[in-house]
Write an enzyme that holds these catalytic residues in place. Structure first.
Site, mmCIF file in Angstrom:
data_model
loop_
_atom_site.group_PDB
_atom_site.id
_atom_site.type_symbol
_atom_site.label_atom_id
_atom_site.label_comp_id
_atom_site.label_asym_id
_atom_site.label_seq_id
_atom_site.Cartn_x
_atom_site.Cartn_y
_atom_site.Cartn_z
ATOM 1 N N LYS A 1 0.845 -1.200 0.000
ATOM 2 C CA LYS A 1 0.000 0.000 0.000
ATOM 3 C C LYS A 1 0.877 1.245 0.000
ATOM 4 O O LYS A 1 1.766 1.402 0.839
ATOM 5 C CB LYS A 1 -0.927 -0.029 1.224
ATOM 6 N N GLY B 1 -0.743 8.405 -0.273
ATOM 7 C CA GLY B 1 -0.657 9.527 -1.200
ATOM 8 C C GLY B 1 0.605 10.340 -0.952
ATOM 9 O O GLY B 1 1.246 10.846 -1.885
ATOM 10 N N GLY C 1 -4.635 10.898 -0.148
ATOM 11 C CA GLY C 1 -5.119 11.921 0.782
ATOM 12 C C GLY C 1 -4.673 13.337 0.487
ATOM 13 O O GLY C 1 -5.517 14.230 0.318
ATOM 14 N N ASP D 1 -5.683 1.939 3.791
ATOM 15 C CA ASP D 1 -5.029 0.918 4.624
ATOM 16 C C ASP D 1 -5.994 -0.239 4.883
ATOM 17 O O ASP D 1 -5.635 -1.410 4.774
ATOM 18 C CB ASP D 1 -4.602 1.499 5.982
ATOM 19 N N LYS E 1 -3.934 2.143 9.875
ATOM 20 C CA LYS E 1 -2.783 1.317 9.469
ATOM 21 C C LYS E 1 -2.576 0.162 10.436
ATOM 22 O O LYS E 1 -2.439 -0.992 10.045
ATOM 23 C CB LYS E 1 -1.506 2.178 9.473
#
Ligand SMILES: Nc1ncnc2c1ncn2[C@@H]1O[C@H](COP(=O)(O)OP(=O)(O)OP(=O)(O)O)[C@@H](O)[C@H]1O
Ligand SMILES: [Mg+2]
Length: 257
Positions: free
Chosen positions: A31, A34, A66, A185, A244
């Site tokens: 992942k 941004g 984000g 996440d 997360k």
């Protein structure tokens, strides 16, 4: 001296090959936040993913966006509000989230992978009903923030097997076709479990979980699941770190390396 350096190089290659052999054929869910894409353009990270793919390991990329969403909303004169790390998402915000994530960030990553010589297909969690979502129900109404209800990983697995790196924007689809804003996440963790990933890697703008984030910033280099609740309780893990850690907990109990 030269012979020593060559021997050392040989050792590194041998270790690398052992690693590659152990992971060959397995799926690794990565992942990107941004902010990671903002910081270095994602260039070297994308190179690494293409290398992994070439070595027979299957990366699946999930991304957030984000900071870019916040910038576009600002330009439209709209302020972003977060509750426990989740963006409050009214209908107008949802439009922007979808445009930025699926339209811009997703295709920018696909372009980067192709530029590095890899093959990529960009999808959102709506495609193939990959991430079926329901409205998130917390203490406060967060609008179109969703929580993952079902995961259908077939499309991702098929693309992966055909040599593509799937790139997934964290949108969800409701039973009625409505769009949901998923924390990337959480989406990545759910997908990691569904594809039976051997590893789940989260890359963000901090090296890890810090103790005293707003003060001395002491990096916690190893964190056991049993110790997480206390860190959430005392506020050490907050905002963007919260989903997360929760995604790691959820994936960690299900993944089989
Ligand atoms: N204890 C902590 N240690 C480290 N970072 C923390 C901690 N608590 C909160 N954070 C915040 O979590 C942030 C990372 O999450 P954030 O949601 O901002 O980024 P991201 O998830 O990588 O990006 P995106 O949301 O676009 O996918 C850090 O920049 C930091 O502000
Ligand atoms: Mg985040």
């Amino acid at each position: 001296m030269v012979a020593g350096a060559v021997a050392e190089q040989g050792l590194v290659i041998a270790q690398g090959l052992r690693y590659v052999n152990a992971w060959k054929g397995k799926t690794v869910v990565v992942k990107f936040g941004g902010s990671v894409l903002d910081a270095n353009g994602g260039g070297t990270l994308v190179q690494d993913l293409v290398l992994l793919k070439g070595a027979g390991i299957h990366p699946v990329l999930v991304h957030g966006g984000g900071p870019e969403i916040t910038r576009v909303l600002e330009r439209l004169g709209k302020e972003s509000t977060f509750v426990q790390g989740l963006r409050v998402t009214d209908a107008e915000t949802m439009d922007v989230v979808e445009m930025v994530l699926a339209g811009r960030t997703n295709k920018a990553i696909v372009s980067m992978i192709i530029r590095e010589g890899g093959q990529a297909v960009g999808l959102s969690g709506k495609d193939g009903r990959m991430l079926v979502a329901r409205k998130y129900r917390g203490d406060v109404d967060l609008g179109q923030v969703g929580e993952v209800h079902e995961v259908h990983p077939e499309l991702v697995l098929q693309l992966s097997a055909q040599g593509y790196i799937p790139v997934v924007a964290s949108l969800g689809i409701g039973e009625d076709g409505m769009s949901y804003n998923l924390n990337a996440d959480t989406a990545a963790g759910a997908l990691a479990v569904a594809v039976g990933a051997g590893k789940f890697v989260l890359l963000t703008d901090v090296p890890g979980v810090y103790r005293d984030y707003d003060g001395t910033r002491e990096l916690i280099s190893e964190l056991r699941a049993a110790d997480v609740a206390a860190l959430i309780e005392d506020g050490t893990v907050s905002r963007g770190m919260l989903p997360k850690i929760n995604a790691c907990l959820a994936a960690g109990t299900m993944l089989v390396p």
